[in-house]
Scaffold this motif. Structure first.
Motif, PDB file in Angstrom:
ATOM      1  N   LEU A 153      32.422  48.503  39.324  1.00  0.00           N
ATOM      2  CA  LEU A 153      33.650  47.890  39.838  1.00  0.00           C
ATOM      3  C   LEU A 153      34.825  48.864  39.780  1.00  0.00           C
ATOM      4  O   LEU A 153      35.683  48.883  40.675  1.00  0.00           O
ATOM      5  N   ASP A 175      35.888  41.338  33.147  1.00  0.00           N
ATOM      6  CA  ASP A 175      36.337  42.321  34.132  1.00  0.00           C
ATOM      7  C   ASP A 175      37.444  41.804  35.043  1.00  0.00           C
ATOM      8  O   ASP A 175      37.699  42.367  36.108  1.00  0.00           O
ATOM      9  N   LEU A 179      39.032  43.074  38.723  1.00  0.00           N
ATOM     10  CA  LEU A 179      38.919  42.158  39.858  1.00  0.00           C
ATOM     11  C   LEU A 179      40.289  41.779  40.407  1.00  0.00           C
ATOM     12  O   LEU A 179      40.472  41.654  41.624  1.00  0.00           O
ATOM     13  N   GLU A 180      41.264  41.628  39.518  1.00  0.00           N
ATOM     14  CA  GLU A 180      42.620  41.277  39.948  1.00  0.00           C
ATOM     15  C   GLU A 180      43.215  42.386  40.815  1.00  0.00           C
ATOM     16  O   GLU A 180      43.872  42.115  41.829  1.00  0.00           O
ATOM     17  N   VAL A 188      37.615  41.988  47.097  1.00  0.00           N
ATOM     18  CA  VAL A 188      36.572  41.376  46.282  1.00  0.00           C
ATOM     19  C   VAL A 188      36.458  39.885  46.567  1.00  0.00           C
ATOM     20  O   VAL A 188      37.458  39.220  46.882  1.00  0.00           O
ATOM     21  N   VAL A 190      34.020  36.635  44.766  1.00  0.00           N
ATOM     22  CA  VAL A 190      33.026  36.256  43.761  1.00  0.00           C
ATOM     23  C   VAL A 190      32.282  35.013  44.221  1.00  0.00           C
ATOM     24  O   VAL A 190      32.895  34.045  44.695  1.00  0.00           O
ATOM     25  N   LEU A 222      39.398  32.872  37.237  1.00  0.00           N
ATOM     26  CA  LEU A 222      39.459  33.729  38.417  1.00  0.00           C
ATOM     27  C   LEU A 222      40.517  33.239  39.396  1.00  0.00           C
ATOM     28  O   LEU A 222      41.311  34.021  39.929  1.00  0.00           O
ATOM     29  N   ILE A 227      41.834  35.569  42.452  1.00  0.00           N
ATOM     30  CA  ILE A 227      40.550  36.200  42.778  1.00  0.00           C
ATOM     31  C   ILE A 227      39.703  35.134  43.466  1.00  0.00           C
ATOM     32  O   ILE A 227      39.363  34.125  42.845  1.00  0.00           O
TER      33      ILE A 227
END
Length: 357
Positions: A153, A175, A179-180, A188, A190, A222, A227
């Motif tokens: 990542l 993580d 991811l942010e 990204v 998920v 998230l 995210i």
């Protein structure tokens, strides 16, 4: 182990012979009796990790109904032990069985990070979403120690390259910092797998995965950081979790999910044997009913490889499942969209930093 005793902590309940091997082995009663008399274990139930160094790491996905073009799997085999997992068959190509071997012998791609960086820097590579875990979970338990997925990542962020993630492990929360940053540039998405709201069902189907409580919490964590997280209710298994569709969609919508998808269980190759053995031990009272209903969704067979129908099934049961998802999306997820990932930035970052000219 005796009779139909259920093996705790594992999905598969026995070893399954590799179809590519001429020879196979069986556990004979006289050997089991000897082990019992000597106080020894007949089998080693521990998980072992095997280092591998492949030549390539990004795989082209040719299936027309999977919904992804490229995948990357830092691990082969999966300790989560999901009894229905379609990836079990692929373990045979590595020289192992699709039953207990799939859960106990995990191949670790030690050079995954180096291979990905080579790919992203390649002049011939044109940015397209690469999905982590197209085959086995990139956040399975060993990831906590090895952190290969985290390092991957970091590379996607460095090269501003779009990445998708499929997982059923709350370890992804570790993580969120990366991811942010990816999400700020729409790089990204998920996909979190949740098959049931009932913890007992989860423990039987997916013995070494994160609890339902932790997965629902993961959606919230998230979403709070913007995210995008989609939930995959995969697979739907008639008479096991098919009654939970609407309650689950309502729950994930309240937690902030942007969408929901599903597949209907199919038991291709050795998975039919693994699943049948499992359900006769774990749910003996409904085993025949469930197996018959799965077959009803796939033209009378457990094994369905037909493009176009294999993922969603057909017939009355499959139609009812489809209708419930349509109702659930309209009622609870109306107006929410899954973003299209950004493929336009990577070319400017081919050497790991912004090109000014």
């Amino acid at each position: 182990m005796k009779g139909n005793e259920h093996i705790e902590g594992r999905g598969a309940q026995h070893q399954v012979a590799n179809r590519f091997f001429e020879l196979s082995y069986e556990m004979r009663d006289d050997f089991l009796n000897y082990c019992a008399a000597e106080g020894e274990e007949a089998t080693d139930s521990r998980t072992t990790f095997i280092d591998t160094f492949p030549n390539t790491i990004v795989n082209k996905v040719n299936s027309p109904d999977v919904g992804l073009e490229f995948s990357l799997n830092p691990y082969q085999g999966c300790e989560h032990g999901c009894v229905y997992c379609y990836a079990r068959n692929s373990h045979e190509y590595w020289g192992y069985g699709p039953g207990l071997d799939f859960e106990q012998k995990i191949l670790v791609k030690r050079n995954a990070v180096e291979l990905l960086e080579q790919k992203l820097r390649s002049k011939s590579w044109k940015a397209a979403p690469i999905v982590l875990s197209g085959n086995t979970d990139c956040y399975q338990p060993i990831e906590r120690k090895l952190q290969i997925t985290r390092k991957l990542l970091q590379l996607f962020l460095k090269y501003k390259h779009p990445v998708g993630i499929i997982t059923k492990n709350a370890l992804i929360q570790r993580d969120i910092d990366i991811l942010e940053e990816l999400a700020k540039d729409n790089l990204v998405r998920v996909n979190l797998s949740i098959t049931s709201l009932e913890e007992k069902t989860r423990q039987l189907l997916e013995p070494r995965t994160a609890s339902i409580k932790k997965r629902l919490q993961t959606i919230e964590k998230l979403s709070e950081k913007d995210i995008p997280v989609n939930v995959m209710m995969a697979p739907i298994i008639p008479s096991i979790n098919s009654h939970e569709i609407l309650p689950l969609i309502k729950e994930i919508a309240e937690r902030g999910a942007c969408g929901v998808g599903y597949t209907v269980v199919r038991l291709n190759g050795a998975i039919g044997e693994v699943f049948s053995e499992w359900i006769r031990r774990a749910m003996p009272d409904r085993a025949d009913k469930v197996l018959h209903q799965i077959a009803e969704c796939h033209n009378g067979t457990l094994n369905d490889s037909r493009f176009g129908t294999r993922m969603k099934g057909e017939g009355n049961i499959a139609d009812q499942i489809s209708q419930q998802f349509a109702i659930g999306r309209k009622k609870y997820l109306s107006g929410r969209e899954r973003p299209v990932l950004n493929c336009d930035l990577h070319e400017q970052y081919k050497d790991g930093q912004l090109k000014l000219f």
